[in-house]
Design an enzyme around this catalytic site. Structure first.
Site, PDB file in Angstrom:
ATOM      1  N   HIS A 364       0.803  -1.228   0.000  1.00 21.23           N
ATOM      2  CA  HIS A 364       0.000   0.000   0.000  1.00 21.23           C
ATOM      3  C   HIS A 364       0.830   1.270   0.000  1.00 21.23           C
ATOM      4  CE1 HIS A 364      -4.204  -1.300   0.476  1.00 21.23           C
ATOM      5  NE2 HIS A 364      -3.700  -2.346   1.097  1.00 21.23           N
ATOM      6  N   LYS A 553      -8.816  13.517   5.156  1.00 23.44           N
ATOM      7  CA  LYS A 553      -7.963  12.327   5.081  1.00 23.44           C
ATOM      8  C   LYS A 553      -6.963  12.384   6.233  1.00 23.44           C
ATOM      9  CE  LYS A 553      -6.769  13.504   0.905  1.00 23.44           C
ATOM     10  NZ  LYS A 553      -7.058  12.246   0.253  1.00 23.44           N
ATOM     11  N   ARG A 554      -6.253  11.292   6.444  1.00 22.78           N
ATOM     12  CA  ARG A 554      -5.199  11.264   7.453  1.00 22.78           C
ATOM     13  C   ARG A 554      -4.215  12.408   7.212  1.00 22.78           C
ATOM     14  NH1 ARG A 554      -0.257   8.369   7.312  1.00 22.78           N
ATOM     15  NH2 ARG A 554      -0.877   7.443   5.325  1.00 22.78           N
ATOM     16  N   LYS A 559       0.517  14.251   2.024  1.00 21.42           N
ATOM     17  CA  LYS A 559      -0.851  14.517   1.561  1.00 21.42           C
ATOM     18  C   LYS A 559      -1.095  16.015   1.369  1.00 21.42           C
ATOM     19  CE  LYS A 559      -2.667  10.252   3.613  1.00 21.42           C
ATOM     20  NZ  LYS A 559      -3.231   9.570   2.438  1.00 21.42           N
ATOM     21  N   THR A 661      -8.689   6.396  -1.666  1.00 18.48           N
ATOM     22  CA  THR A 661     -10.080   5.971  -1.859  1.00 18.48           C
ATOM     23  C   THR A 661     -11.029   7.123  -1.576  1.00 18.48           C
ATOM     24  OG1 THR A 661     -10.103   5.058   0.392  1.00 18.48           O
ATOM     25  CG2 THR A 661      -9.712   3.512  -1.426  1.00 18.48           C
ATOM     26  N   LYS A 665     -14.728   8.287  -3.276  1.00 20.59           N
ATOM     27  CA  LYS A 665     -15.949   8.576  -2.524  1.00 20.59           C
ATOM     28  C   LYS A 665     -16.505   9.946  -2.907  1.00 20.59           C
ATOM     29  CE  LYS A 665     -13.954   5.849   1.151  1.00 20.59           C
ATOM     30  NZ  LYS A 665     -12.934   5.953   2.206  1.00 20.59           N
TER      31      LYS A 665
END
Length: 820
Positions: A364, A553-554, A559, A661, A665
């Site tokens: 991942h 998100k985390r 990110k 993901t 969504k």
């Protein structure tokens, strides 16, 4: 189809639900149903719904056993399930009738659902993916189960105080968890510590693990109910309990109260929290204990179940497949070897053949920090028998590689499992698995050509791609029921709920004026609901007519929540210079948890909240900008915010996000992706077309080239770009009402350490992309068309499609129809 309700008319079913619900309140709490609290109502309704699934659960397990069905076991350290009440009602096909039944009793299903506590079993995309996969397997009639840990306190509950993240225990198990069933009779013993000696027995070398510490692994099973079918699979979560009901009475009598109970607390600590802060040695040991604990218990349980079939052990790969979700469960490989050799009496070659045909590995990440490595001494001390097996796997592999590479010792060292005092779990997972898959096309290519290139050269047949997916039943049918109804009306069928590729036909309505208007109205109503939630919880007024721009998100530097935050600050600076600047009103919403020991991430949270404080209180902004940080991001919060999003921020540094993901969504709910060509964004772009996504920033190959060859200087950008210089100076000056050095960690990250994730390098491109969003949103017809195309194309990214590829290409399992 369902226990006790098959063949009932709608009215009969409604009456049954009402009667069963009221009887359950009486039997559980001995009170009049009218006097029950909302939480008691939830518990009673949950028990009723769970019982409705029990007959199918029993039939499913019985069918698998009697028909020698090959089964998959999905090992993951996280399962981010979310609330299950409404999800189970939908999958049983009785949500609407249950809602009516409760209404007739003067109750609200929505209020009862709010009382449900979300299980603290995961953190981010890894755990939510695992939950989506379980839903898809059950709904597709595929024999697949989950195996994980029953955390007592999960990760943590996030509070924001004065802009700072505060972690408090997530006490989700303070009351019983209605969906689980304790299976004490199926407990396993997991062994830690001790010593290993070898002796010759009947002419064979045999290992004896002695003086170990025993821990009970107690399984708790959760039924995973399939949609529109009779399949009910199982998520098995393990809880650590003392091997004996130990209480040191002598110590207690002497007044040494701590020693009297220390063993019990030591054991229970194994399943207390998800991801203990691994910045200290004790917590790293605890984390390794966790990983072996659920792996050992899970593999033991699988072997015990398999042996009841009466099949010879060498046939295990014909009936069992174990998928390891990232490196956390990589100890499956030596643990299976241990059982096959020490308990089943097989030779090494036989055991290795079985193991490498039973285990498959999903990678991942390419992030070095997430490709786990464990110190040799730690593994050897905590797991002595497992260490000797890993050592032998490594010895044999290195010997084979020396022959294949003509003695190229450096190449062998680069591929070794054990090297430089560390055990490389990714190498163990690749060497010991039959399949290695990435989770997006780009990620898989990076694995093959960069991160695991040497292994791809050696085992090209092992490597394959399985782009991640999401269950549309949770993220559309449950989270956005009005949009789901619109899709069914347009397609004149609800078959798309079982066959998500039918959603592609929704794209045919992209130019239909009525569909555009209906879709826009649904989005606006969802924005109104979110605005009300924010006003009620935070007393912040959000204009639902503004562009709702969300990054949820985390929180991690790659990110790039920081890029988003700095750009908001830049927009603020622009408005301060020209309050009449023509910017379409924009509400920026963040939701993210930072790991407790991740100082930089926590500073970014403080920065976001400091910007919000500045922006939201400034009259010069005239409500053109609003910034909101929503605390304690979780599945139920995601279900509130995702349907309301206009813009989906997917802005990771290209090459760093394996798939994502959240991007799927958001598009499924009609948000337009603003992102880099990273992870599954690449495939989203292919699915929707260049004109229906907004892309910016460096490409993956450009990022990788900078890492290899250099050539980037953030300090030069600071000197040349006046916008960037102003932003950086604001971080370390007196612009914010914070201590002077509050954001020095962010400054060092960006300037001193040369901006590892290219936040400043991509800043200009990001600004241009934001201005493009600003322009596109004003073109109402075009924006609505983009929404519909994104919604229709999202069917490609259903986890049903992903799971079908796993089933066909890795697991080799078939759909099973459980009879009524």
């Amino acid at each position: 189809m369902v226990n006790g309700i098959a063949g009932l008319s709608k009215d009969e079913l409604k009456e049954k639900i009402k009667n069963d619900f009221q009887r359950k309140i009486i039997s559980l709490f001995a009170i009049d149903p009218k006097e029950a609290t909302t939480y008691q109502q939830y518990l009673a309704l949950g028990e009723v719904i769970k019982e409705y699934s029990f007959e199918r659960w029993l039939k499913t397990n019985k069918y698998y056993k009697q028909n020698d069905v090959k089964q998959v076991y999905y090992f993951s350290i996280e399962f981010l399930l979310g609330k299950l009440l409404v999800n189970n009602l939908i999958n049983l096909g009785i949500r609407d009738v249950c809602k009516e039944a409760l209404n007739e009793l003067g109750l609200s299903l929505e209020e009862i659902e709010e009382a449900e506590r979300e299980p603290g079993l995961g953190n981010g995309g890894l755990g939510r993916l695992a939950a989506c996969f379980l839903d898809s397997m059950a709904s597709m009639g595929l024999p697949g189960h989950g195996n994980g840990i029953r955390y007592r306190y999960g990760l943590f509950e996030q509070k924001i105080q004065n802009g700072y993240q505060i972690e408090v225990p997530d006490n989700w198990l303070s009351e019983e968890y209605v969906w689980e069933v304790k299976r004490s009779d199926r407990a396993c013993i997991v062994k830690f510590g001790g010593t290993v000696r070898f002796d010759i027995v009947d002419g064979k070398l045999k290992a004896f693990h002695e003086n170990y510490e025993s821990v009970w692994a107690i399984p708790y099973d959760i039924p995973i109910i399939g949609y529109g079918c009779n399949t009910v699979n199982t998520l098995r979560l393990w809880s650590a309990e003392p091997f004996e009901n130990v209480f040191d009475f002598a110590s207690f009598s002497r007044g040494d109260y701590i020693k009297a109970v220390e063993y019990r607390y030591m054991v229970q600590s194994i399943t207390q929290v998800l991801y203990p802060d691994d910045t200290n040695e004790q917590n790293r040991i605890l984390r390794l204990k966790q990983e072996y604990f659920f792996v050992s218990a899970g593999v033991q349980s699988i072997i015990r179940t398999f042996k009841k079939r009466g099949k010879p052990i060498y046939e295990l790969p014909n009936y069992v497949m174990i998928q390891i979700n990232d490196t956390h469960p990589a100890l499956v490989i030596p643990e299976l070897m241990r059982i096959l050799i020490d308990e089943e009496g097989l030779g090494w070659e036989e055991a290795w053949e079985i193991t490498t045909n039973t285990v498959a590995y999903t990678n991942h990440t390419i992030m070095a920090e997430a490709l786990e490595k464990w110190p040799i001494d730690m593994v050897r001390t905590l797991l002595p028998r497992i260490y000797t097996i890993i050592e032998e796997i490594n010895r044999r592999f290195c010997s084979e590689m020396l022959e294949k590479t003509n003695g190229d010792w450096q190449k062998v060292c680069n591929m070794a499992i054990i090297h430089d005092g560390q055990i490389n779990m990714a190498h163990l997972a690749v060497i010991g698995s039959k399949s290695v898959n990435g989770v997006s096309k780009l990620h898989t290519e990076i694995l093959k050509n960069e991160v695991l290139k040497c292994f791809y050269t050696l085992y090209p047949e092992k490597f394959n791609n399985k782009t991640n997916g999401i269950t549309h039943r949770r993220w559309l049918v449950e989270a956005n029921p009005d949009l789901a109804r619109l899709i069914s009306e347009c397609l004149q069928t609800d078959r798309w709920i079982k066959e998500p590729m039918l959603m592609l036909k929704f794209k045919d309505f992209a130019d239909d004026k009525l569909t555009q208007e209906l879709c826009s109205n649904i989005k606006f109503n969802n924005k109104i609901k979110l605005a009300k939630y924010i006003k009620d919880k935070y007393n912040i007024v959000v204009d639902p007519r503004s562009i709702i721009d969300i990054q949820a998100k985390r929180l991690h530097a790659y990110k790039r929540q920081l890029l988003n935050a700095l750009h908001i600050l830049h927009l603020y600076n622009m408005l301060k210079e020209n309050p009449n600047l023509d910017i379409y009103p924009r509400t920026f919403i963040f939701a993210a948890k930072a790991a407790p020991g991740y100082i930089l991430a926590k500073k970014i949270i403080k920065l976001i909240n400091s910007i919000a404080e500045k922006v939201n209180k400034d009259p010069d902004v005239k409500d053109k900008l609003k910034v909101v940080f929503l605390e304690n991001y979780c599945v139920s919060l995601a279900e509130k915010i995702i349907p309301a999003a206009d813009v989906s921020e997917q802005i990771s540094t290209a090459s760093k996000e394996a798939s994502g993901t959240g991007n799927m969504k958001f598009m499924m709910n009609g948000a337009i992706t603003l992102g880099t060509l990273d992870g599954a964004n690449v495939e989203i772009k292919e699915a929707v077309g260049d004109e229906n996504i907004v892309i910016f920033g460096l490409l993956a190959e450009e990022v990788l080239d900078y890492y290899k060859n250099g050539g980037y200087s953030s300090s030069q950008l600071y000197q040349k770009d006046l916008r960037i210089r102003k932003l950086i100076d604001q971080l370390i000056g007196n612009f914010f009402d914070v201590p002077k050095d509050e954001f020095m960690d962010i400054y060092h990250h960006l300037i001193t350490y040369n901006d590892e994730y290219f936040v400043l390098k991509d800043f200009d491109s990001y600004h241009e992309a934001q201005m493009k969003i600003n322009k596109l949103y004003r073109d109402t017809k075009r924006w609505r068309k983009m929404m519909i195309i994104n919604i229709g194309a999202s069917g490609i990214f259903s986890s049903d499609n992903t799971i079908q590829k796993y089933a066909d290409e890795i697991w080799h399992i078939k759909r099973v129809e459980i009879p009524d």
